[in-house]
Design a protein around this motif. Sequence first.
Motif, PDB file in Angstrom:
ATOM      1  N   GLN A   8       0.789  -0.885   0.052  1.00  0.00           N
ATOM      2  CA  GLN A   8      -0.023   0.034   0.017  1.00  0.00           C
ATOM      3  C   GLN A   8       1.083   0.708  -0.063  1.00  0.00           C
ATOM      4  OE1 GLN A   8      -1.966  -0.738   3.853  1.00  0.00           O
ATOM      5  NE2 GLN A   8      -3.260  -1.235   2.839  1.00  0.00           N
ATOM      6  N   ALA A  39      -8.623  -3.518  -3.339  1.00  0.00           N
ATOM      7  CA  ALA A  39      -7.204  -2.832  -4.213  1.00  0.00           C
ATOM      8  C   ALA A  39      -7.558  -1.701  -5.420  1.00  0.00           C
ATOM      9  CB  ALA A  39      -5.559  -3.004  -4.506  1.00  0.00           C
ATOM     10  N   SER A  42      -9.303   1.061  -4.562  1.00  0.00           N
ATOM     11  CA  SER A  42      -8.928   1.244  -2.866  1.00  0.00           C
ATOM     12  C   SER A  42      -8.339   3.774  -3.522  1.00  0.00           C
ATOM     13  CB  SER A  42      -8.014   1.406  -3.028  1.00  0.00           C
ATOM     14  OG  SER A  42      -6.652   1.876  -2.060  1.00  0.00           O
ATOM     15  N   HIS A  47      -1.678   0.575  -5.274  1.00  0.00           N
ATOM     16  CA  HIS A  47      -1.834  -1.007  -4.025  1.00  0.00           C
ATOM     17  C   HIS A  47      -1.904  -2.002  -4.611  1.00  0.00           C
ATOM     18  CE1 HIS A  47      -5.315  -1.858  -0.775  1.00  0.00           C
ATOM     19  NE2 HIS A  47      -3.767  -2.848  -0.652  1.00  0.00           N
TER      20      HIS A  47
END
Length: 69
Positions: A8, A39, A42, A47
């Motif tokens: 991340q 992800a 996200s 990610h």
Amino acid sequence: MIVVLEIQVFEDGKMSTPCYAYDNRNSAEQKYHSILSSASVSKLPRHSAVMLTDDGYYIKSESYEHGGE
């Protein structure tokens, strides 16, 4: 053993890298795809998920980038 690494990358450039270990490939695949599911929507700039063997050999990876669209 299979290792799943989540990467991340935050707005300020800092990173978090949670790591998960599994005894079988199917459980590792489930976690890998769970990370990628999160992800895909996200708010983080980047990610990613990576799957490795416990001796460091690469199996696969995928990444999502957000914010530059």
